[in-house]
Write a protein that holds these residues in place. Structure first.
Motif, mmCIF file in Angstrom:
data_model
loop_
_atom_site.group_PDB
_atom_site.id
_atom_site.type_symbol
_atom_site.label_atom_id
_atom_site.label_comp_id
_atom_site.label_asym_id
_atom_site.label_seq_id
_atom_site.Cartn_x
_atom_site.Cartn_y
_atom_site.Cartn_z
ATOM 1 N N ARG A 19 4.102 -0.427 -10.386
ATOM 2 C CA ARG A 19 5.385 0.265 -10.457
ATOM 3 C C ARG A 19 5.278 1.531 -9.638
ATOM 4 O O ARG A 19 4.249 1.805 -9.049
ATOM 5 C CB ARG A 19 5.793 0.557 -11.893
ATOM 6 C CG ARG A 19 4.846 1.439 -12.666
ATOM 7 C CD ARG A 19 5.354 1.774 -14.061
ATOM 8 N NE ARG A 19 5.514 0.597 -14.891
ATOM 9 C CZ ARG A 19 6.682 0.201 -15.407
ATOM 10 N NH1 ARG A 19 7.768 0.882 -15.204
ATOM 11 N NH2 ARG A 19 6.756 -0.865 -16.167
ATOM 12 N N LYS A 20 6.342 2.327 -9.600
ATOM 13 C CA LYS A 20 6.294 3.584 -8.869
ATOM 14 C C LYS A 20 5.195 4.466 -9.442
ATOM 15 O O LYS A 20 4.839 4.365 -10.615
ATOM 16 C CB LYS A 20 7.637 4.310 -8.949
ATOM 17 C CG LYS A 20 8.682 3.702 -8.050
ATOM 18 C CD LYS A 20 9.813 4.674 -7.841
ATOM 19 C CE LYS A 20 10.728 4.147 -6.768
ATOM 20 N NZ LYS A 20 11.605 5.189 -6.253
ATOM 21 N N HIS A 21 4.658 5.356 -8.619
ATOM 22 C CA HIS A 21 3.577 6.235 -9.043
ATOM 23 C C HIS A 21 4.101 7.259 -10.052
ATOM 24 O O HIS A 21 5.220 7.751 -9.936
ATOM 25 C CB HIS A 21 2.988 6.942 -7.818
ATOM 26 C CG HIS A 21 1.700 7.614 -8.094
ATOM 27 N ND1 HIS A 21 1.640 8.930 -8.470
ATOM 28 C CD2 HIS A 21 0.427 7.160 -8.087
ATOM 29 C CE1 HIS A 21 0.382 9.265 -8.659
ATOM 30 N NE2 HIS A 21 -0.382 8.211 -8.436
ATOM 31 N N TRP A 22 3.275 7.614 -11.037
ATOM 32 C CA TRP A 22 3.703 8.519 -12.094
ATOM 33 C C TRP A 22 3.985 9.927 -11.580
ATOM 34 O O TRP A 22 4.623 10.729 -12.259
ATOM 35 C CB TRP A 22 2.669 8.569 -13.216
ATOM 36 C CG TRP A 22 1.321 9.034 -12.767
ATOM 37 C CD1 TRP A 22 0.288 8.260 -12.343
ATOM 38 C CD2 TRP A 22 0.857 10.384 -12.674
ATOM 39 N NE1 TRP A 22 -0.784 9.034 -11.990
ATOM 40 C CE2 TRP A 22 -0.464 10.349 -12.183
ATOM 41 C CE3 TRP A 22 1.424 11.613 -12.943
ATOM 42 C CZ2 TRP A 22 -1.219 11.483 -11.962
ATOM 43 C CZ3 TRP A 22 0.672 12.752 -12.722
ATOM 44 C CH2 TRP A 22 -0.635 12.678 -12.247
ATOM 45 N N SER A 23 3.566 10.239 -10.360
ATOM 46 C CA SER A 23 3.795 11.585 -9.829
ATOM 47 C C SER A 23 5.276 11.875 -9.589
ATOM 48 O O SER A 23 5.645 13.037 -9.428
ATOM 49 C CB SER A 23 3.010 11.786 -8.534
ATOM 50 O OG SER A 23 3.526 10.957 -7.513
ATOM 51 N N GLY A 97 -0.477 14.360 1.143
ATOM 52 C CA GLY A 97 -0.130 14.549 -0.270
ATOM 53 C C GLY A 97 -0.091 13.232 -1.024
ATOM 54 O O GLY A 97 -0.538 13.148 -2.168
ATOM 55 N N ASP A 98 0.464 12.191 -0.380
ATOM 56 C CA ASP A 98 0.480 10.868 -1.006
ATOM 57 C C ASP A 98 -0.934 10.365 -1.248
ATOM 58 O O ASP A 98 -1.218 9.741 -2.271
ATOM 59 C CB ASP A 98 1.238 9.869 -0.136
ATOM 60 C CG ASP A 98 2.738 10.092 -0.137
ATOM 61 O OD1 ASP A 98 3.229 10.825 -1.013
ATOM 62 O OD2 ASP A 98 3.408 9.520 0.740
ATOM 63 N N LYS A 119 9.148 2.565 -1.349
ATOM 64 C CA LYS A 119 8.656 3.940 -1.345
ATOM 65 C C LYS A 119 8.075 4.338 -2.692
ATOM 66 O O LYS A 119 8.432 3.790 -3.721
ATOM 67 C CB LYS A 119 9.797 4.885 -0.983
ATOM 68 C CG LYS A 119 10.331 4.683 0.415
ATOM 69 C CD LYS A 119 11.569 5.494 0.668
ATOM 70 C CE LYS A 119 11.224 6.959 0.694
ATOM 71 N NZ LYS A 119 12.347 7.809 1.093
ATOM 72 N N ASP A 120 7.175 5.321 -2.644
ATOM 73 C CA ASP A 120 6.553 5.915 -3.841
ATOM 74 C C ASP A 120 5.877 4.870 -4.716
ATOM 75 O O ASP A 120 6.016 4.860 -5.933
ATOM 76 C CB ASP A 120 7.583 6.696 -4.670
ATOM 77 C CG ASP A 120 8.084 7.933 -3.956
ATOM 78 O OD1 ASP A 120 7.301 8.524 -3.197
ATOM 79 O OD2 ASP A 120 9.256 8.302 -4.163
ATOM 80 N N ILE A 121 5.099 4.008 -4.092
ATOM 81 C CA ILE A 121 4.399 2.939 -4.798
ATOM 82 C C ILE A 121 3.053 3.458 -5.294
ATOM 83 O O ILE A 121 2.316 4.101 -4.546
ATOM 84 C CB ILE A 121 4.146 1.734 -3.856
ATOM 85 C CG1 ILE A 121 5.443 1.246 -3.251
ATOM 86 C CG2 ILE A 121 3.398 0.617 -4.562
ATOM 87 C CD1 ILE A 121 6.393 0.686 -4.240
ATOM 88 N N GLY A 122 2.736 3.184 -6.551
ATOM 89 C CA GLY A 122 1.410 3.475 -7.064
ATOM 90 C C GLY A 122 0.429 2.426 -6.555
ATOM 91 O O GLY A 122 0.740 1.250 -6.529
ATOM 92 N N ASN A 123 -0.737 2.853 -6.123
ATOM 93 C CA ASN A 123 -1.766 1.973 -5.561
ATOM 94 C C ASN A 123 -1.215 1.124 -4.413
ATOM 95 O O ASN A 123 -1.283 -0.103 -4.455
ATOM 96 C CB ASN A 123 -2.364 1.074 -6.630
ATOM 97 C CG ASN A 123 -3.016 1.864 -7.732
ATOM 98 O OD1 ASN A 123 -3.784 2.783 -7.476
ATOM 99 N ND2 ASN A 123 -2.691 1.534 -8.968
ATOM 100 N N PRO A 124 -0.681 1.739 -3.361
ATOM 101 C CA PRO A 124 -0.054 0.963 -2.286
ATOM 102 C C PRO A 124 -1.049 0.115 -1.496
ATOM 103 O O PRO A 124 -0.689 -0.957 -1.013
ATOM 104 C CB PRO A 124 0.593 2.027 -1.402
ATOM 105 C CG PRO A 124 -0.213 3.250 -1.639
ATOM 106 C CD PRO A 124 -0.627 3.173 -3.083
#
Length: 138
Positions: A19-23, A97-98, A119-124
């Motif tokens: 899912r999207k990254h928690w950041s 930063g990513d 965009k903004d994928i966790g563990n891309p």
């Protein structure tokens, strides 16, 4: 029971899920100390927090051995999928930063499909590797 149980065919198996990254939740939380300055800042930061929370919990990406599935929404659910045989290239981009937050953007490209930017994928990198591992070899 997961939402994937009813949306995955019998001959499909899930290879990777993210899912999207928690950041995406941090930006509104970083504004909270300014609450002392103004009550409007609190209202705006809570609005950002609600939007970021919705964004985090409503996007789910799944790679199966046949396709890539994106589930959007919590109450009104929208499913998009892209068959792996139509994908020619997977581009992975990540800023400094990513890279620190281990998030990034994955771009799917193919001749028979429009360019898709996730965009903004966790563990891309893991998502990209999972897609590449399932692409048909020619």
């Amino acid at each position: 029971m997961s939402w994937t149980d009813g949306n995955i065919a019998d001959h499909e198996e899930i290879v990777f899920s993210t899912r999207k990254h928690w950041s995406v939740l941090l930006m509104p939380l970083s504004v909270v100390p300014m609450v002392v300055v103004s009550m409007w800042v609190l209202i705006i930061s809570l609005g950002f927090l609600l939007y970021s929370s919705y964004s985090y919990f409503s996007y789910h990406f799944v790679v199966t051995n046949k396709r890539i599935i994106l589930k959007q929404g919590i109450y009104y659910i929208r499913l998009q999928d892209w068959p792996l045989h139509k994908i020619d290239d997977v581009i992975f981009t990540q800023s400094f930063g990513d890279n620190m937050w281990r998030k990034g953007t994955v771009i799917l490209m193919g001749m028979a499909m429009p360019k898709v930017r996730l965009k903004d994928i966790g563990n891309p990198q893991t998502l990209r590797d999972a897609i590449y591992s399932q692409l048909p070899t020619t």
